[in-house]
Write a protein that holds these residues in place. Sequence first.
Motif, PDB file in Angstrom:
ATOM      1  N   ILE A 186       0.650  -1.072   0.323  1.00  0.00           N
ATOM      2  CA  ILE A 186       0.241   0.240  -0.058  1.00  0.00           C
ATOM      3  C   ILE A 186       1.231   1.037   0.501  1.00  0.00           C
ATOM      4  N   ASN A 187       0.526   2.596  -0.307  1.00  0.00           N
ATOM      5  CA  ASN A 187       1.451   3.871  -0.679  1.00  0.00           C
ATOM      6  C   ASN A 187       1.503   4.723   1.064  1.00  0.00           C
ATOM      7  N   LEU A 188       2.752   3.781   1.532  1.00  0.00           N
ATOM      8  CA  LEU A 188       3.144   4.581   3.138  1.00  0.00           C
ATOM      9  C   LEU A 188       4.402   5.796   2.179  1.00  0.00           C
ATOM     10  N   ASP A 189       4.167   6.192   1.349  1.00  0.00           N
ATOM     11  CA  ASP A 189       4.735   7.402   0.888  1.00  0.00           C
ATOM     12  C   ASP A 189       5.304   8.744   2.030  1.00  0.00           C
ATOM     13  N   ASN A 190       4.109   8.696   2.873  1.00  0.00           N
ATOM     14  CA  ASN A 190       4.315  10.274   4.106  1.00  0.00           C
ATOM     15  C   ASN A 190       4.185   9.424   4.802  1.00  0.00           C
ATOM     16  N   ILE A 191       4.552   7.830   5.575  1.00  0.00           N
ATOM     17  CA  ILE A 191       4.395   7.397   6.567  1.00  0.00           C
ATOM     18  C   ILE A 191       6.356   6.748   6.996  1.00  0.00           C
ATOM     19  N   SER A 192       7.203   7.645   8.232  1.00  0.00           N
ATOM     20  CA  SER A 192       7.830   6.857   8.332  1.00  0.00           C
ATOM     21  C   SER A 192       8.632   5.040   8.980  1.00  0.00           C
ATOM     22  N   ILE A 193       8.797   4.928   9.566  1.00  0.00           N
ATOM     23  CA  ILE A 193       9.722   3.239   9.344  1.00  0.00           C
ATOM     24  C   ILE A 193       8.784   3.711  11.304  1.00  0.00           C
ATOM     25  N   SER A 194       8.756   4.643  11.737  1.00  0.00           N
ATOM     26  CA  SER A 194       9.178   4.329  13.094  1.00  0.00           C
ATOM     27  C   SER A 194       7.035   4.809  13.270  1.00  0.00           C
ATOM     28  N   GLU A 195       6.291   5.383  12.588  1.00  0.00           N
ATOM     29  CA  GLU A 195       4.776   5.039  11.939  1.00  0.00           C
ATOM     30  C   GLU A 195       4.782   3.936  12.176  1.00  0.00           C
ATOM     31  N   GLN A 196       4.964   3.077  11.097  1.00  0.00           N
ATOM     32  CA  GLN A 196       5.140   1.810  10.947  1.00  0.00           C
ATOM     33  C   GLN A 196       4.562   1.130  11.585  1.00  0.00           C
ATOM     34  N   ILE A 197       6.026   1.041  13.090  1.00  0.00           N
ATOM     35  CA  ILE A 197       6.116   0.090  14.006  1.00  0.00           C
ATOM     36  C   ILE A 197       5.404   0.442  15.247  1.00  0.00           C
ATOM     37  N   THR A 198       4.734   1.688  15.180  1.00  0.00           N
ATOM     38  CA  THR A 198       3.820   1.986  15.909  1.00  0.00           C
ATOM     39  C   THR A 198       2.280   1.325  15.657  1.00  0.00           C
ATOM     40  N   LYS A 199       2.151   1.248  14.184  1.00  0.00           N
ATOM     41  CA  LYS A 199       0.686   0.613  13.601  1.00  0.00           C
ATOM     42  C   LYS A 199       1.107  -0.817  13.523  1.00  0.00           C
ATOM     43  N   ILE A 200       1.650  -1.454  13.751  1.00  0.00           N
ATOM     44  CA  ILE A 200       1.884  -2.922  13.746  1.00  0.00           C
ATOM     45  C   ILE A 200       1.403  -2.739  15.464  1.00  0.00           C
ATOM     46  N   GLU A 201       2.468  -2.555  16.603  1.00  0.00           N
ATOM     47  CA  GLU A 201       1.407  -2.218  18.053  1.00  0.00           C
ATOM     48  C   GLU A 201       0.152  -1.834  17.896  1.00  0.00           C
ATOM     49  N   GLU A 202      -0.295  -0.957  16.976  1.00  0.00           N
ATOM     50  CA  GLU A 202      -1.619  -0.560  17.467  1.00  0.00           C
ATOM     51  C   GLU A 202      -2.778  -2.067  17.279  1.00  0.00           C
ATOM     52  N   GLU A 203      -2.274  -2.191  15.680  1.00  0.00           N
ATOM     53  CA  GLU A 203      -2.576  -3.995  15.121  1.00  0.00           C
ATOM     54  C   GLU A 203      -2.739  -4.622  15.913  1.00  0.00           C
ATOM     55  N   ASP A 204      -1.885  -5.045  16.234  1.00  0.00           N
ATOM     56  CA  ASP A 204      -1.420  -6.213  16.805  1.00  0.00           C
ATOM     57  C   ASP A 204      -2.347  -6.058  18.457  1.00  0.00           C
ATOM     58  N   ASN A 205      -2.043  -5.060  19.337  1.00  0.00           N
ATOM     59  CA  ASN A 205      -3.112  -4.403  20.371  1.00  0.00           C
ATOM     60  C   ASN A 205      -4.949  -4.669  20.148  1.00  0.00           C
ATOM     61  N   GLU A 206      -4.968  -4.397  18.666  1.00  0.00           N
ATOM     62  CA  GLU A 206      -6.834  -4.545  18.292  1.00  0.00           C
ATOM     63  C   GLU A 206      -7.255  -6.074  18.012  1.00  0.00           C
ATOM     64  N   PHE A 207      -5.958  -6.416  18.063  1.00  0.00           N
ATOM     65  CA  PHE A 207      -6.468  -8.410  17.512  1.00  0.00           C
ATOM     66  C   PHE A 207      -6.664  -8.777  18.578  1.00  0.00           C
ATOM     67  N   ASN A 208      -5.399  -8.136  19.800  1.00  0.00           N
ATOM     68  CA  ASN A 208      -5.201  -8.718  20.846  1.00  0.00           C
ATOM     69  C   ASN A 208      -6.351  -8.617  21.921  1.00  0.00           C
ATOM     70  N   MET A 209      -7.046  -7.840  20.925  1.00  0.00           N
ATOM     71  CA  MET A 209      -8.420  -7.565  22.392  1.00  0.00           C
ATOM     72  C   MET A 209      -9.564  -8.219  21.854  1.00  0.00           C
ATOM     73  N   ALA A 210      -9.531  -8.694  20.512  1.00  0.00           N
ATOM     74  CA  ALA A 210     -10.566  -9.302  19.299  1.00  0.00           C
ATOM     75  C   ALA A 210     -10.448 -10.277  19.956  1.00  0.00           C
ATOM     76  N   LEU A 211      -9.486 -10.862  19.383  1.00  0.00           N
ATOM     77  CA  LEU A 211      -9.402 -12.601  20.507  1.00  0.00           C
ATOM     78  C   LEU A 211      -9.847 -12.892  21.363  1.00  0.00           C
ATOM     79  N   LEU A 212      -9.663 -11.792  22.604  1.00  0.00           N
ATOM     80  CA  LEU A 212     -10.025 -12.144  24.463  1.00  0.00           C
ATOM     81  C   LEU A 212     -11.577 -12.242  24.000  1.00  0.00           C
TER      82      LEU A 212
END
Length: 91
Positions: free
Chosen positions: A7-33
Motif C-alpha cells: 500500500i502507499n506508505l510514502d508519507n509514513i516513517s518507519i517508526s510510524e509503521q512500527i507504531t501501526k504494528i503495535e496498534e494492530e497487534d493490540n486490536e487483534f489481541n482485544m478481538a481475540l479475547l
Amino acid sequence: MIELKNINLDNISISEQITKIEEEDNEFNMALLEYGYHKNYITQNHLIEEFWDTVQARIGVLQKVGIDVNTIMEQYPKHLEKIRNRPRDKR
C-alpha cells in the motif's frame, strides 16, 4: 491463493509503521479475547479482519525497508518447509 499487496506508505516513517504494528497487534489481541469470552459480541469475521490488519502492518514495515510483497511471497515456500517439521502438539 492469497495475493499480498503493498500500500502507499510514502508519507509514513518507519517508526510510524512500527507504531501501526503495535496498534494492530493490540486490536487483534482485544478481538481475540473478546471472541474467546463473548462469541456473540464479536464475530469470527471481525477477528479475521483484525488478523489481516496485523499482516498488512508487517508488510508495510518490510516495504519501508525495501522488501516488497513479491519478495515476501518468494520466501513463503521456505516458511512452509520450516513449519512442516515443527509440530506444536505438546502431549
